[in-house]
Design an enzyme around this catalytic site. Sequence first.
Site, PDB file in Angstrom:
ATOM      1  CD  GLU A   1      41.554  40.524  35.223  1.00 27.22           C
ATOM      2  OE1 GLU A   1      42.817  40.095  35.751  1.00 27.22           O
ATOM      3  OE2 GLU A   1      40.809  41.511  35.576  1.00 27.22           O
TER       4      GLU A   1
ATOM      5  CG  HIS B   1      43.809  44.478  34.665  1.00 27.16           C
ATOM      6  ND1 HIS B   1      43.705  45.203  35.904  1.00 27.16           N
ATOM      7  CD2 HIS B   1      43.260  45.442  33.820  1.00 27.16           C
ATOM      8  CE1 HIS B   1      43.331  46.547  35.762  1.00 27.16           C
ATOM      9  NE2 HIS B   1      43.163  46.561  34.531  1.00 27.16           N
TER      10      HIS B   1
ATOM     11  CG  HIS C   1      44.772  46.986  39.444  1.00 29.43           C
ATOM     12  ND1 HIS C   1      43.485  46.004  39.113  1.00 29.43           N
ATOM     13  CD2 HIS C   1      44.120  48.278  40.006  1.00 29.43           C
ATOM     14  CE1 HIS C   1      42.476  46.902  39.376  1.00 29.43           C
ATOM     15  NE2 HIS C   1      42.653  48.096  39.902  1.00 29.43           N
TER      16      HIS C   1
ATOM     17  CD  GLU D   1      46.148  43.423  38.529  1.00 30.29           C
ATOM     18  OE1 GLU D   1      46.015  43.834  37.270  1.00 30.29           O
ATOM     19  OE2 GLU D   1      45.220  43.637  39.257  1.00 30.29           O
TER      20      GLU D   1
END
Length: 587
Positions: free
Chosen positions: A403, A327, A200, A203
């Site tokens: 994350e 991420h 992504h 990020e």
Amino acid sequence: MKRVSAVLVFIVAGLPHHARAADPVDILTHTPPRVHEGQSVVRVTAQTPRHVQTALALAESLWSEGAGVGAFDIQIHTDRIPVLLEAGLQADVRIPDLQAHADRAWAQVRAAERMLRDREPAPRGLGAHDEAWFENYKQLAQIDNYVDTLHAARPDLTTLEVIGQSLQNRPIRAITITGPDRPGNAAADRPVVLWNGCLHAREWVSPMTVTYIASRLIDDYDADPGVRDLVDHIRFVIVPMANPDGYLYSWTNNRYWRKNRRQNNASDFGVDLNRNWGFEWGGAGSSGNPSSDIYRGTDPFSEPETQVLRDLALSFGPDLAAHIDYHTFSQLILYPFGYADGVFAPEPDRTFFENLSNDMSDLILSYSGVFYDPMPSWQLYPAAGGATDWFYGAAGAKSLTLELRPASGGLAAFDPPPGTILPTARENYEAARFFAARTARPIAFTVPPVGTVQADEATEVEFMVAAGLQDLDPTSVAAFAAVGQGAAEPIPVSPSGPGRYTATLPPVPCGQSVSFFFSATTLGGATIDYPADGAFTADAVRTVFADDFSTDQGWTVGAPDDDATTGIWVRANPVGTSVGGVQVQPQ
């Protein structure tokens, strides 16, 4: 050993200029386009699937990893918020003015850049790693150049190659880190641990963290026996930048761009690269709408970026042992599956993932005091077509999604201050080493650094041992130590908790050193020493006087007749200062 690294460097250097990363913007003079005027970030709470569809239809962008019944964050035009409320959704405004927030975030990046340019550069020395490089976000070309520098510094440990091209013909690069061939331990036969960042685009903490992990593995190889043990027995294949087109676009055009740059129709661009993988593709948490931030594409692996990573993974065959997809944000450790509610990995893998993710969370918490919440991916949101599900479900690798910081949205979600980079990267370097040992070594040892011991006193060293690729005989855990030039002798080891042990190093005369190592036996009867070659070493020192300045021990400064009124040294708690959100003085 015959190296192929020189050939690969030639391939990289021989790429036409247009295929390389674009020249960086000048952070001090660049003004990002003001594309977020009149927008907010809102946390919505959806009670039904229809609520979810309504929120996503009204949103400009999804600010959570996925969306489902429950709470998730969206970017939305402010004048559409009343429509959310009328549709029965709860809406909590997290960022009232997204453009103002984006301006502040860019000012933080600019302030950090100005500080780095104004500061006298510290000598980098002979090592590969440059800690100061990670004090601000870096652009695509800068990341490429840093990885080039890593390879140039240690061609004996690294191989650099272009593994494919993005949609817009930018190179996607991988750096492989592993030790030289050894008898019975050829580099080409070692298990593979693959890490990728930045599926992504927005990020930015992700590629910085993945690059940091690569940098530290290389730099610590000679100094840390634990790192050397890993690098000598594992092929680390690291792809810092999986979405170069989208990342570049997030720097030049739209800071919060998530997808790649596929032109879907006249007005809609981008495919979500974390919904495009070919395991349970097309299900919950993905969208067939080309304008959606979770648009899955026309087919599984429709995008060259996911094709490149897939082909890289498959090229290793059964040697592919493990994978992490990095991420931001939310501080989570997510394990398979994520494609539908309530779907777990079969046993014994379900228990393995639960134990691994909990232990990684505990390790990060003990290292930095920051909590990463471990859970199956679907428990966050169902998200079909994700990388982790494919790596585990199709390629057979133990796979996680990390994350990274921050923990929640609000004013520091995808663009936390540059001061977030190093703390995030450091704690995840520790977790990444732990992950590699648990997924690619027969037995996983975790030993904290012990550089010195108090002279003439026994020293306790706490360490962890767990099953890796093979089951462990917990009664076999042992430790050995040698004082000075003496022979290694067994030393006492006692259990201190599940998977935890305490070894007692013998007293060491001042000025001498103690070397020590550990061992354990698999249920199959194989004895594993850690480190496999060499040992940890600690120097014996005698503390004559210590003062941590936490209490007043009567120190005075200045002559008795000193009548100065300013500039006098005093014992006090310093007041923290920040510039543009970057901490420049401790509190």
